[in-house]
Enzyme design. Structure first.
Site, short mmCIF file in Angstrom:
data_model
loop_
_atom_site.label_atom_id
_atom_site.label_comp_id
_atom_site.label_asym_id
_atom_site.label_seq_id
_atom_site.Cartn_x
_atom_site.Cartn_y
_atom_site.Cartn_z
N GLY A 32 110.35 37.74 8.53
CA GLY A 32 111.88 37.61 8.67
C GLY A 32 112.32 36.47 7.54
O GLY A 32 111.86 36.28 6.80
N HIS A 47 115.74 38.22 2.95
CA HIS A 47 116.59 37.73 1.67
C HIS A 47 116.47 39.14 0.78
O HIS A 47 115.75 40.03 0.89
CB HIS A 47 116.32 36.71 0.89
N HIS A 107 112.99 40.81 -0.11
CA HIS A 107 112.54 41.68 1.03
C HIS A 107 113.54 42.91 0.88
O HIS A 107 112.89 44.05 1.24
CB HIS A 107 112.94 41.18 2.47
N GLN A 112 98.54 32.55 10.30
CA GLN A 112 98.28 32.37 9.02
C GLN A 112 98.88 30.79 8.51
O GLN A 112 99.07 30.72 7.44
CB GLN A 112 99.17 33.20 8.03
N GLN A 120 97.94 37.20 -2.30
CA GLN A 120 98.12 37.98 -0.84
C GLN A 120 97.99 39.51 -1.50
O GLN A 120 97.43 40.20 -0.83
CB GLN A 120 99.32 37.59 -0.33
N LYS A 144 113.13 34.27 -5.19
CA LYS A 144 113.62 34.15 -3.80
C LYS A 144 112.43 34.00 -3.06
O LYS A 144 111.28 34.65 -3.32
CB LYS A 144 114.35 35.47 -3.66
O1 PAF Z 1 104.33 37.75 2.82
C1 PAF Z 1 104.66 37.54 4.02
O2 PAF Z 1 105.79 37.47 4.42
C2 PAF Z 1 103.33 37.44 5.11
O3 PAF Z 1 102.42 36.98 4.45
C3 PAF Z 1 103.06 38.78 5.79
C4 PAF Z 1 102.64 39.90 4.74
C5 PAF Z 1 104.39 39.46 6.43
C6 PAF Z 1 102.15 38.70 6.82
O4 PAF Z 1 102.44 38.06 7.75
#
Ligand code: PAF
Length: 288
Positions: A31, A34, A37, A61, A152, A183
Site C-alpha cells: 500500500g 505511488h 507501484h 517481514q 527481493q 520513489k
Molecule cells: O516490496 C514490497 O512492497 C513487499 O516486500 C512485498 C513484495 C509486497 C511483500 O510484502
C-alpha cells in the site's frame, strides 16, 4: 473493481477467472501506492486479462525495531489509485487472515545472507512467505516486482524456480523523482532537509556508473560511492556493495552481470537503491 478481504473470497474470484481462461497479473504491494507501484499495475494491465493488486502491510517481514506500526496506511486512496489504473481486484486482508498460530515460513539461504539480509535478518523470510501465499491465492500467470528492491526480486525469482511456482516473475524499472531519488513509500518520512540530502544516493549511482565505464575495481567504486553519500551530513552509508546479480554474493572483479546495491540512513529513515551493470554489454571488465 472488486475488493476481497478474505483468502476464500480472493481465491474464488481468481478460480472463476481461470475457469473462463483469463490470465492473471499479480502486483504485490504494502500500500501507500505511488507512481512506482503505478508502473507495475500498468504493466500488469497490458500483459494480462485480469489484474490482482494486494495491499497488505506484511508483519512478518518487519523486525522488532522496524517501522511496522508507523508504515503509511491509506487504503481509501490506494483503492482509488488501483481503480484509476484499471485493476480488477484489490486484496486487502487483515494480518489474522493471513497468519495463523505456528505459521510455516519459507526460508532461503545464500541470497538472503548479504546486503539487506544482514541488517534485516528475518525480512526475506517474511517476504518469501507472504509472496508464496499470494502466488497460491491468486494462481497468477505473472507477478510484478520493482527493480528498486533488487535483492527481493532476485530472491523471489529463485524461490519461484526452486518451489516450482507456475508464475513468471517480471522485474520493472525503478521509477525516480525528477532529481533521481527512487520513489518509495518511505520517502514520506523525510523532512525537507532530509529529502534534499537524499539526492546524494542518486549522485553516487551516477558516479558508480561512470567508474564502471572506466573499468575501476569494485572496492574502489564501493568506497567512492559511500564517500559521496557520507559527504551529506544527514546521510550515513550502511553499505555500498558490488554483488553477483544472481547469487547476491560480493564480487571483486566485475567479470559478470552485477548489482551495485546501496543502503543508507537519512536521519531515521533507511533508504535503498541500486544499479545493474553487465560488462558484456559495456564491453569491458573492471578488475579488482
Ligand atoms: O516490496 C514490497 O512492497 C513487499 O516486500 C512485498 C513484495 C509486497 C511483500 O510484502
Amino acid at each position: 473493481m472488486q475488493i476481497a478481504t478474505t483468502v476464500r473470497e480472493a481465491k474464488a474470484i481468481c478460480r472463476a477467472w481461470r475457469r473462463e481462461g483469463k490470465t492473471i497479473g499479480l502486483v504485490p504491494t504494502m500500500g501507500a501506492l505511488h507512481e512506482g507501484h503505478g508502473s507495475l499495475i500498468e504493466r500488469a494491465r497490458k500483459e494480462n486479462d485480469k489484474v490482482f493488486v494486494s495491499v497488505f502491510v506484511n508483519p512478518t517481514q518487519f523486525g522488532p525495531n522496524e517501522d511496522f506500526d508507523k508504515y503509511p496506511r491509506h487504503f481509501e486512496a490506494d483503492k482509488a489509485f488501483c481503480e484509476g489504473l484499471g485493476a480488477d481486484l484489490v486484496f486487502h486482508p487483515a494480518p489474522e487472515e493471513m497468519y495463523h498460530d505456528q505459521h510455516c515460513y519459507v526460508n532461503m539461504d545464500l541470497l538472503t545472507e548479504t546486503l539487506d539480509g544482514v541488517a534485516r535478518p528475518i525480512h526475506f523470510r517474511g517476504v518469501c512467505t507472504v509472496v508464496s501465499k499470494l502466488f497460491n491465492i491468486s494462481g497468477a500467470d505473472r507477478a510484478y516486482f520493482g527493480e528498486k528492491d533488487a535483492q527481493q526480486l532476485a530472491i523471489v525469482r529463485k524461490m519461484a524456480l526452486d518451489l516450482d511456482f507456475d508464475v513468471q516473475v517480471v522485474g520493472c524499472p525503478t521509477v525516480r523523482e525528477a532529481d533521481g531519488l527512487a520513489k518509495s513509500s518511505r520517502n514520506v518520512y523525510l523532512s525537507p532537509e532530509e529529502r534534499a540530502a537524499a539526492t546524494a544516493i542518486y549522485r553516487s549511482i551516477r558516479q558508480g556508473r561512470e567508474m564502471m565505464r572506466e573499468g575501476l575495481a569494485a572496492s574502489e567504486l564501493e568506497q567512492a560511492m559511500a564517500a559521496t553519500i557520507d559527504a551529506e551530513p544527514l546521510m550515513e552509508t550502511e553499505y555500498v556493495s558490488v554483488v553477483d546479480a544472481l547469487t547476491m554474493q560480493p564480487v571483486k572483479t566485475v567479470d559478470r552481470p552485477v548489482l551495485v546495491a546501496i543502503a543508507a540512513h537519512d536521519g531515521k529513515t533507511r533508504l535503498i537503491d541500486n544499479f545493474s551493470w553487465d560488462p558484456a554489454e559495456a564491453g569491458q571488465t573492471a578488475e579488482a
